[in-house]
Scaffold this motif. Sequence first.
Motif, PDB file in Angstrom:
ATOM      1  N   UNK A 101     -20.513   4.702  46.278  1.00 21.29           N
ATOM      2  CA  UNK A 101     -19.629   3.780  45.520  1.00 21.29           C
ATOM      3  C   UNK A 101     -19.167   4.674  44.405  1.00 21.29           C
ATOM      4  N   UNK A 102     -18.045   5.160  44.477  1.00 19.03           N
ATOM      5  CA  UNK A 102     -17.300   6.018  43.377  1.00 19.03           C
ATOM      6  C   UNK A 102     -17.052   5.013  42.384  1.00 19.03           C
ATOM      7  N   UNK A 103     -16.485   3.771  42.490  1.00 21.93           N
ATOM      8  CA  UNK A 103     -16.189   2.862  41.479  1.00 21.93           C
ATOM      9  C   UNK A 103     -15.787   1.664  41.819  1.00 21.93           C
ATOM     10  N   UNK A 111     -19.452  -7.715  41.514  1.00 18.19           N
ATOM     11  CA  UNK A 111     -19.975  -6.725  40.702  1.00 18.19           C
ATOM     12  C   UNK A 111     -21.227  -7.543  39.610  1.00 18.19           C
ATOM     13  N   UNK A 112     -20.707  -8.443  39.218  1.00 14.94           N
ATOM     14  CA  UNK A 112     -21.497  -9.170  38.190  1.00 14.94           C
ATOM     15  C   UNK A 112     -22.963  -9.474  38.997  1.00 14.94           C
ATOM     16  N   UNK A 113     -22.683  -9.909  40.102  1.00 12.73           N
ATOM     17  CA  UNK A 113     -24.068 -10.234  40.735  1.00 12.73           C
ATOM     18  C   UNK A 113     -24.750  -9.223  41.412  1.00 12.73           C
ATOM     19  N   UNK A 114     -24.451  -7.833  40.912  1.00 14.10           N
ATOM     20  CA  UNK A 114     -25.325  -6.721  41.420  1.00 14.10           C
ATOM     21  C   UNK A 114     -24.796  -6.419  42.959  1.00 14.10           C
ATOM     22  N   UNK A 115     -23.838  -6.644  43.400  1.00 13.40           N
ATOM     23  CA  UNK A 115     -23.295  -6.310  44.832  1.00 13.40           C
ATOM     24  C   UNK A 115     -21.958  -5.553  44.452  1.00 13.40           C
ATOM     25  N   UNK A 116     -22.051  -4.473  43.846  1.00 14.01           N
ATOM     26  CA  UNK A 116     -20.895  -3.545  43.537  1.00 14.01           C
ATOM     27  C   UNK A 116     -20.158  -3.157  44.597  1.00 14.01           C
ATOM     28  N   UNK A 117     -20.922  -2.858  45.626  1.00  8.95           N
ATOM     29  CA  UNK A 117     -20.302  -2.182  46.679  1.00  8.95           C
ATOM     30  C   UNK A 117     -19.447  -3.155  47.671  1.00  8.95           C
ATOM     31  N   UNK A 118     -19.703  -4.404  47.143  1.00  5.12           N
ATOM     32  CA  UNK A 118     -18.495  -5.306  47.984  1.00  5.12           C
ATOM     33  C   UNK A 118     -17.485  -5.643  47.100  1.00  5.12           C
ATOM     34  N   UNK A 119     -17.153  -5.240  46.182  1.00  2.00           N
ATOM     35  CA  UNK A 119     -16.092  -5.342  45.082  1.00  2.00           C
ATOM     36  C   UNK A 119     -14.701  -5.202  45.806  1.00  2.00           C
ATOM     37  N   UNK A 162     -28.878   8.032  50.949  1.00  2.00           N
ATOM     38  CA  UNK A 162     -29.861   7.835  51.799  1.00  2.00           C
ATOM     39  C   UNK A 162     -31.065   7.193  51.104  1.00  2.00           C
ATOM     40  N   UNK A 163     -31.378   7.655  49.963  1.00  2.00           N
ATOM     41  CA  UNK A 163     -32.637   7.080  49.249  1.00  2.00           C
ATOM     42  C   UNK A 163     -32.259   5.587  48.802  1.00  2.00           C
ATOM     43  N   UNK A 164     -31.089   5.518  48.074  1.00  2.00           N
ATOM     44  CA  UNK A 164     -30.826   4.311  47.559  1.00  2.00           C
ATOM     45  C   UNK A 164     -30.563   3.229  48.511  1.00  2.00           C
ATOM     46  N   UNK A 165     -29.840   3.765  49.553  1.00  2.00           N
ATOM     47  CA  UNK A 165     -29.600   2.682  50.652  1.00  2.00           C
ATOM     48  C   UNK A 165     -30.725   2.145  51.371  1.00  2.00           C
ATOM     49  N   UNK A 309     -26.794  -0.710  44.321  1.00  2.00           N
ATOM     50  CA  UNK A 309     -26.029  -0.806  43.008  1.00  2.00           C
ATOM     51  C   UNK A 309     -26.622   0.299  42.105  1.00  2.00           C
ATOM     52  N   UNK A 310     -26.094   0.295  40.624  1.00  2.00           N
ATOM     53  CA  UNK A 310     -26.409   1.015  39.896  1.00  2.00           C
ATOM     54  C   UNK A 310     -27.766   1.325  39.495  1.00  2.00           C
ATOM     55  N   UNK A 311     -28.314  -0.017  39.421  1.00  2.00           N
ATOM     56  CA  UNK A 311     -29.631   0.031  39.114  1.00  2.00           C
ATOM     57  C   UNK A 311     -30.745   0.480  40.062  1.00  2.00           C
TER      58      UNK A 311
END
Length: 358
Positions: A101-103, A111-119, A162-165, A309-311
């Motif tokens: 997820x670049x941006x 995004x606010x709910x922490x699901x940034x990849x589905x923005x 890989x790790x975060x996923x 997400x970022x966290x």
Amino acid sequence: MTHQHPKTACAMIFEDSNSPLEYKTDHPVPQQADLKPGEVLVKVEYSGVCHTDLHAWKGDWPAAAKKNLVGGHEGAGPIVAIGEGTLTNLKVGQNVGIKWLADSCLDCENCRGGSEATCAQAQCSGYSVDGSFQQYAVSYARHVTPIPDGLPLEVAAPILCAGVTVYRALLNSSARAGQFVAIVGAGGGLGHLAVQYASAMGFRVVAIDTGADKKKLCASYGADKFIDFKDYKNPEDMIKAIKAECDGVGPHAAVVAAAGAAAYEQALEYIRPTGTLVAVGLPPDTFIKANVFFTVFHSKRIVGSYVGNRQDAEEALDFALRGKVSPRIEVCPLKQLPEVYERMEKGQLAGRVVLKNF
Ligand code: 8ID
Ligand code: ZN
């Protein structure tokens, strides 16, 4: 502060799906004045090779990738320039990671709910924007992941996708410490980290993959059992064997992190009642066939899990920093990406290949 970096550098690039991978030594490098507010320039020292990069090159997925693409989304290295007018605490010289997820907008419900990849405005490194298979990559201040001091960049790289996923997938499995989790594709890039995160999170792991090397690797990470899927001609026998390892009723969850469609075929059947199938692997044109009666009758859950997400990224790196998770890496020069893809396609890679860009 002005920082000197070259005007051109090396990059691995392809024009369109399946067109040749070209190793360029004169790929233009953006200079300070070229960076827009919000952008950072990263000197990518290491980049992991994810099976997603291979899917992108082959054009496996329904969404088209950018033309003339530089792939790669497990990049790690220092920031060498920050676009004028960027609001950020990041500093030039600080090590960061470029993840899938670049941006994203950071301002929508997802995004606010922490699901940034589905923005709806998500940009993906090495897919919709150029990624980390190059010496200098532009990325976005609000989404690059700070890499903690003390964590080597080649170790951080595989954690960035890989790790975060798999960490997020295990959280999405809703399994609790002490419960059984099957990791499908356990010897691959994602899978071998999933086995380690799962063990660190207190789950009992049944690893599913094939071959003596992957079996040994999984055992070394504390997997309780290894099921070699190629040992079973009859799928019913494999289902029985997996159930037998988990109190006779099957694992509480299965994280399917394999790149092939067959991995999905039996997973719904061998998870126990109330169990969760977490879909992570992205084979092309694949469907999960769920018998509605038994899905309801056994209260099973099917969950899609898409990076983190970022966290999640920071937490995933922290496991590595504390030595709870340690990717098995093979370091290769950037130029060798075509050979790496060949081996990946054949299922010959155990763990992760990390490209050294410098
Ligand atoms: O956010 C996401 N959901 C996400 C993030 C990153 C990657 C999804 N992925 C997807 C990739 O696009 C790819 O489809 O996860 C899949 C796995 O990526 P990888 O770990 O980078 O691939 P790999 O290193 O080639 O490992 C795949 C493993 O699967 C095993 C292979 O033997 C290999 O070890 N495998 C296969 I192919 N079929 C299997 C089966 N039927 C199987 N293991 C068990 N049963
Ligand atoms: Zn990936």
